[in-house]
Design a protein around this motif. Structure first.
Motif, PDB file in Angstrom:
ATOM      1  N   THR A 199       0.828  -1.197   0.000  1.00 44.74           N
ATOM      2  CA  THR A 199       0.000   0.000   0.000  1.00 44.74           C
ATOM      3  C   THR A 199       0.867   1.253   0.000  1.00 44.74           C
ATOM      4  OG1 THR A 199      -1.728  -1.151   1.236  1.00 44.74           O
ATOM      5  CG2 THR A 199      -1.803   1.250   1.234  1.00 44.74           C
ATOM      6  N   ASP A 200       1.989   1.208   0.720  1.00 46.04           N
ATOM      7  CA  ASP A 200       2.855   2.369   0.870  1.00 46.04           C
ATOM      8  C   ASP A 200       3.903   2.483  -0.233  1.00 46.04           C
ATOM      9  OD1 ASP A 200       3.011   1.988   4.499  1.00 46.04           O
ATOM     10  OD2 ASP A 200       1.485   2.857   3.201  1.00 46.04           O
ATOM     11  N   ILE A 201       3.961   1.545  -1.143  1.00 49.87           N
ATOM     12  CA  ILE A 201       5.023   1.526  -2.145  1.00 49.87           C
ATOM     13  C   ILE A 201       4.994   2.771  -3.018  1.00 49.87           C
ATOM     14  CG2 ILE A 201       3.753   0.295  -3.956  1.00 49.87           C
ATOM     15  CD1 ILE A 201       7.416  -0.371  -2.933  1.00 49.87           C
ATOM     16  N   ILE A 202       3.816   3.357  -3.222  1.00 52.77           N
ATOM     17  CA  ILE A 202       3.718   4.567  -4.034  1.00 52.77           C
ATOM     18  C   ILE A 202       4.391   5.734  -3.316  1.00 52.77           C
ATOM     19  CG2 ILE A 202       2.154   6.245  -5.059  1.00 52.77           C
ATOM     20  CD1 ILE A 202       0.158   3.990  -5.509  1.00 52.77           C
ATOM     21  N   ALA A 203       4.102   5.876  -2.018  1.00 55.23           N
ATOM     22  CA  ALA A 203       4.729   6.944  -1.238  1.00 55.23           C
ATOM     23  C   ALA A 203       6.230   6.717  -1.135  1.00 55.23           C
ATOM     24  CB  ALA A 203       4.106   7.007   0.150  1.00 55.23           C
ATOM     25  N   LEU A 204       6.611   5.477  -0.901  1.00 55.76           N
ATOM     26  CA  LEU A 204       8.026   5.141  -0.797  1.00 55.76           C
ATOM     27  C   LEU A 204       8.739   5.419  -2.118  1.00 55.76           C
ATOM     28  CD1 LEU A 204      10.304   3.824   0.929  1.00 55.76           C
ATOM     29  CD2 LEU A 204       9.660   1.656  -0.138  1.00 55.76           C
TER      30      LEU A 204
ATOM     31  N   VAL B 205      17.334  10.677  -8.392  1.00 53.33           N
ATOM     32  CA  VAL B 205      16.202   9.995  -9.017  1.00 53.33           C
ATOM     33  C   VAL B 205      15.228   9.552  -7.935  1.00 53.33           C
ATOM     34  CG1 VAL B 205      17.576   9.134 -10.966  1.00 53.33           C
ATOM     35  CG2 VAL B 205      17.324   7.711  -8.907  1.00 53.33           C
ATOM     36  N   GLU B 206      14.011   9.224  -8.333  1.00 49.19           N
ATOM     37  CA  GLU B 206      13.047   8.691  -7.378  1.00 49.19           C
ATOM     38  C   GLU B 206      13.291   7.198  -7.193  1.00 49.19           C
ATOM     39  OE1 GLU B 206       9.164   9.731  -8.855  1.00 49.19           O
ATOM     40  OE2 GLU B 206       9.167  11.597  -7.707  1.00 49.19           O
ATOM     41  N   LEU B 207      13.028   6.722  -5.998  1.00 51.49           N
ATOM     42  CA  LEU B 207      13.277   5.326  -5.669  1.00 51.49           C
ATOM     43  C   LEU B 207      12.548   4.368  -6.607  1.00 51.49           C
ATOM     44  CD1 LEU B 207      14.816   3.643  -3.535  1.00 51.49           C
ATOM     45  CD2 LEU B 207      12.778   3.720  -2.108  1.00 51.49           C
ATOM     46  N   LYS B 208      11.354   4.746  -7.052  1.00 47.51           N
ATOM     47  CA  LYS B 208      10.549   3.869  -7.894  1.00 47.51           C
ATOM     48  C   LYS B 208      11.190   3.571  -9.245  1.00 47.51           C
ATOM     49  CE  LYS B 208       7.710   7.655  -9.757  1.00 47.51           C
ATOM     50  NZ  LYS B 208       6.355   8.249  -9.767  1.00 47.51           N
ATOM     51  N   THR B 209      12.143   4.416  -9.660  1.00 45.19           N
ATOM     52  CA  THR B 209      12.797   4.161 -10.951  1.00 45.19           C
ATOM     53  C   THR B 209      13.600   2.870 -10.925  1.00 45.19           C
ATOM     54  OG1 THR B 209      14.757   5.465 -10.345  1.00 45.19           O
ATOM     55  CG2 THR B 209      12.966   6.624 -11.465  1.00 45.19           C
TER      56      THR B 209
ATOM     57  N   ASP C  53      11.025  -0.682 -14.431  1.00 48.11           N
ATOM     58  CA  ASP C  53      11.152  -1.500 -15.638  1.00 48.11           C
ATOM     59  C   ASP C  53      11.860  -2.823 -15.411  1.00 48.11           C
ATOM     60  OD1 ASP C  53      10.008   0.570 -17.337  1.00 48.11           O
ATOM     61  OD2 ASP C  53      11.900   1.640 -17.051  1.00 48.11           O
ATOM     62  N   GLN C  54      12.190  -3.141 -14.152  1.00 49.87           N
ATOM     63  CA  GLN C  54      12.964  -4.351 -13.891  1.00 49.87           C
ATOM     64  C   GLN C  54      12.778  -4.806 -12.446  1.00 49.87           C
ATOM     65  OE1 GLN C  54      17.075  -3.750 -14.851  1.00 49.87           O
ATOM     66  NE2 GLN C  54      17.683  -5.868 -14.489  1.00 49.87           N
ATOM     67  N   THR C  55      12.636  -6.104 -12.240  1.00 52.02           N
ATOM     68  CA  THR C  55      12.581  -6.662 -10.889  1.00 52.02           C
ATOM     69  C   THR C  55      13.902  -6.341 -10.189  1.00 52.02           C
ATOM     70  OG1 THR C  55      11.070  -8.425 -11.535  1.00 52.02           O
ATOM     71  CG2 THR C  55      12.400  -8.802  -9.560  1.00 52.02           C
TER      72      THR C  55
ATOM     73  N   LYS D 196       9.039  -6.072 -11.102  1.00 48.98           N
ATOM     74  CA  LYS D 196       8.898  -5.020 -12.096  1.00 48.98           C
ATOM     75  C   LYS D 196       7.498  -4.414 -12.003  1.00 48.98           C
ATOM     76  CE  LYS D 196       8.680  -4.383 -17.116  1.00 48.98           C
ATOM     77  NZ  LYS D 196       8.858  -5.035 -18.451  1.00 48.98           N
ATOM     78  N   GLY D 197       7.430  -3.114 -11.854  1.00 50.63           N
ATOM     79  CA  GLY D 197       6.141  -2.442 -11.762  1.00 50.63           C
ATOM     80  C   GLY D 197       5.769  -2.012 -10.356  1.00 50.63           C
ATOM     81  N   GLY D 198       6.339  -2.680  -9.316  1.00 50.41           N
ATOM     82  CA  GLY D 198       6.102  -2.214  -7.955  1.00 50.41           C
ATOM     83  C   GLY D 198       5.467  -3.179  -6.975  1.00 50.41           C
ATOM     84  N   ASN D 199       5.255  -4.435  -7.350  1.00 46.18           N
ATOM     85  CA  ASN D 199       4.697  -5.404  -6.404  1.00 46.18           C
ATOM     86  C   ASN D 199       5.797  -5.894  -5.463  1.00 46.18           C
ATOM     87  OD1 ASN D 199       2.709  -7.266  -5.306  1.00 46.18           O
ATOM     88  ND2 ASN D 199       3.878  -8.874  -6.338  1.00 46.18           N
TER      89      ASN D 199
END
Length: 213
Positions: free
Chosen positions: A11-16, A30-34, A38-40, A160-163
């Motif tokens: 749930t918090d992965i977007i904020a993180l 860069v943002e952490l989500k980068t 595109d890659q596990t 990849k993608g945020g899961n």
């Protein structure tokens, strides 16, 4: 079934993911989500660059780095601060990309606590810590007390993608996931070689230590 902790982290992965990190040595922000866009990715959050326990974990991860790379899994190391990173790079402790957080709140969001002087010194007396120190010295890893030496780290494994696959929080400075357990997260346990990989050698060292009078 996903544990409640992992579910919350999902749930918090977007904020993180919006937290900023800075590349080392380049300095690009860069943002952490980068990292997992595109890659596990396997993200290791180290305590300090001069921490012998962190250097030992980094060296052990080197045993599975080729397996992760072959399976298109990015290996990333993140520190809480930049000082000491040059020595970490020069020592070739880690076979992956390196960053540091721009704000310590990133570690707080991940639940990485801070010890105090008494608890951190006490933790060095734990058997696990003593074994790690012994192995680190035998490997000539060195270390220092520069920087924030009461901070605890951990790891985050993200598809990849945020899961989020797993969120690991250290309970002590020398506590870390074994190589085989990391490979299992990605269904790669069959590629673990118990005869040559670092965690196996560490277990054997601990058994030998216990056997001594």
């Amino acid at each position: 079934m996903i544990s409640s902790k992992i579910a919350k982290m999902t749930t918090d992965i977007i904020a993180l993911g919006s937290q900023k990190i800075k590349s080392i040595p380049g300095g690009e922000s860069v943002e952490l989500k980068t990292l997992w866009q595109d890659q596990t990715t396997a993200v290791i959050f180290f305590r300090r660059w001069g921490c012998m326990f962190c250097r030992l974990w980094a060296k052990e991860l080197g045993e599975i780095a080729p397996i992760l790379k072959k399976n298109n899994i990015k290996l990333v190391g993140i520190g809480v601060e930049e000082p000491g990173s040059k020595e970490f790079i020069d020592g070739k402790f880690f076979d992956g990309e390196l960053y540091c957080v721009e704000d310590r709140s990133t570690y707080q969001m991940l639940g990485f606590k801070r010890f105090n002087v008494v608890t951190i010194l006490t933790s060095l007396l734990w058997k696990q810590s003593r074994d790690a120190i012994s192995k680190g010295k035998s490997m000539g890893l060195g270390g220092d007390l520069k920087g924030d030496w009461v901070q605890i780290g951990g790891a985050l494994f993200v598809e990849k993608g945020g899961n989020v696959i797993r969120h690991f929080v250290q309970t002590g400075p020398s506590k870390h996931l074994q190589n085989e357990d990391i490979l299992k997260l990605f269904g790669l346990e069959n590629e673990y070689n118990a005869e040559t990989m670092a965690n196996k050698r560490r277990e054997e060292m601990e058994c030998n230590t216990e056997a001594k009078p």
